[in-house]
Design a protein around this motif. Sequence first.
Motif, short mmCIF file in Angstrom:
data_model
loop_
_atom_site.label_atom_id
_atom_site.label_comp_id
_atom_site.label_asym_id
_atom_site.label_seq_id
_atom_site.Cartn_x
_atom_site.Cartn_y
_atom_site.Cartn_z
N THR A 194 47.02 30.61 45.12
CA THR A 194 48.01 31.04 44.13
C THR A 194 47.42 31.00 42.72
O THR A 194 47.60 31.93 41.92
N GLU A 195 46.70 29.89 42.42
CA GLU A 195 46.07 29.77 41.10
C GLU A 195 45.04 30.88 40.89
O GLU A 195 44.94 31.45 39.79
N LEU A 196 44.31 31.19 41.97
CA LEU A 196 43.30 32.25 41.86
C LEU A 196 43.95 33.60 41.58
O LEU A 196 43.46 34.38 40.76
N GLN A 197 45.06 33.86 42.28
CA GLN A 197 45.77 35.12 42.02
C GLN A 197 46.27 35.19 40.59
O GLN A 197 46.18 36.23 39.93
N GLU A 198 46.83 34.05 40.11
CA GLU A 198 47.31 34.03 38.73
C GLU A 198 46.16 34.25 37.75
O GLU A 198 46.29 34.99 36.77
N LYS A 199 45.02 33.58 38.01
CA LYS A 199 43.87 33.74 37.12
C LYS A 199 43.33 35.16 37.15
O LYS A 199 42.95 35.72 36.12
N ASN A 200 43.32 35.76 38.37
CA ASN A 200 42.87 37.16 38.47
C ASN A 200 43.79 38.08 37.68
O ASN A 200 43.34 39.02 37.02
N LEU A 216 45.56 37.19 35.05
CA LEU A 216 45.27 36.96 33.64
C LEU A 216 43.98 37.64 33.22
O LEU A 216 43.87 38.19 32.12
N LEU A 217 42.99 37.59 34.11
CA LEU A 217 41.70 38.23 33.80
C LEU A 217 41.87 39.74 33.68
O LEU A 217 41.28 40.38 32.79
N ASN A 218 42.68 40.31 34.58
CA ASN A 218 42.92 41.75 34.49
C ASN A 218 43.62 42.11 33.19
O ASN A 218 43.27 43.10 32.52
N THR A 219 44.62 41.28 32.83
CA THR A 219 45.32 41.51 31.56
C THR A 219 44.36 41.39 30.38
O THR A 219 44.39 42.19 29.44
N ARG A 220 43.50 40.37 30.44
CA ARG A 220 42.53 40.18 29.37
C ARG A 220 41.57 41.37 29.28
O ARG A 220 41.24 41.84 28.18
N ASP A 221 41.12 41.85 30.45
CA ASP A 221 40.20 42.99 30.45
C ASP A 221 40.86 44.22 29.83
O ASP A 221 40.22 44.96 29.07
N LEU A 222 42.14 44.43 30.15
CA LEU A 222 42.85 45.56 29.56
C LEU A 222 42.98 45.40 28.05
O LEU A 222 42.81 46.36 27.29
N MET A 223 43.24 44.16 27.62
CA MET A 223 43.34 43.90 26.18
C MET A 223 42.00 44.14 25.50
O MET A 223 41.94 44.72 24.41
#
Length: 352
Positions: A183-189, A191-198
């Motif tokens: 679950t943590e990994l999915q959440e981090k992924n 967040l990472l996707n959101t960060r990459d888009l930003m």
Amino acid sequence: MNLKDLKHLNSLLADFTWYGRTFLQTGTGLEWDAIGGRDYFATAWMEFFKGINDGTYHRLAEAITDAPYIPHFRGEVQKELNPLLAELEAMAVEQGLHKIKVRIDVGKFKRYETKLRQLSADGIVFDIIQDDDDIRDTYFIDGDPDQIRSYLMHGIKGVIHRYTSAEQEKIRGLEIRLKELETELQEKNGLLNTRDLMYQDLARTVKEQQEEITAITERNRTLEGILSEYSKEEEEATIAEIEPSAPIKDGKLRMYFLYKLGFLDKTIWNDGIKYKHMATILRKILCGEMITQVSALRYAKLFNSTGSTELKHFESENESTVLDYLKSVCPDMDFPKGRFVNDIRKNTGRSG
């Protein structure tokens, strides 16, 4: 855990499994003549029946299932207990209460006397020994082989269950932790996707701003070039209109022009200023930035336009500055406020 702990656990297992193995060797606890004891002061049957009646067997099980051992020695415990449990379950056992015959060597009575009296006091051996004449080689114990086996198996199963349940609990804990990590990994992924888009949006914005800055810089450079050309053309036109000569660069020639214009006339200077002071002041002034002929002419007109508003305004703003400058150049000279030149110069200027 270390080797010392493993040795201690193996010692506990040896004492604990001795009861089950002895029960198997004695034909379900009924034949004791061929079984040797482990204690010098007790026979095998004394140890066995005392141990299962006074809680020794149970305490061994508790010691083996001590919490520190469980996470480390599950394999060792199962290796010892599973085969023994299987043998006990498979054996044929007589049911019902039996009067079990047990024996001692009469010649060794003194060796066993203390243990015998204790067994008699605990009600395990029902033959009460009164005196030496009451010594015999055969005694009887009431026991149910099936119940004894059940008791031994219950203890073994309890130990195995503790180790198995602890292992299962550990596995369940690890499974829960694994799910949490997933679950943590999915959440981090996410967040990472959101960060990459930003970052992509930011990079796009930065690129656009850089392009805009480049365009503005280029436009400013062009405008500056145009303005410079325009200023140059305007200045050249003004110079050509007044006097088409180049700026005066020779310092001696500049002083000559200052002299011709009257600035070197000693009569217009303060009475206390000596030649060395004049030379110092003029040298400091002439060491400044070069000025064009146009500027020199403009300044000459300004400072000769006695009574003009522009000149009065300039004097009111710069009188203190000029006074401070002269004082810094000639600190040993007194310059009273308003007395930069003598009265002759002032009167001459005003009368002219």
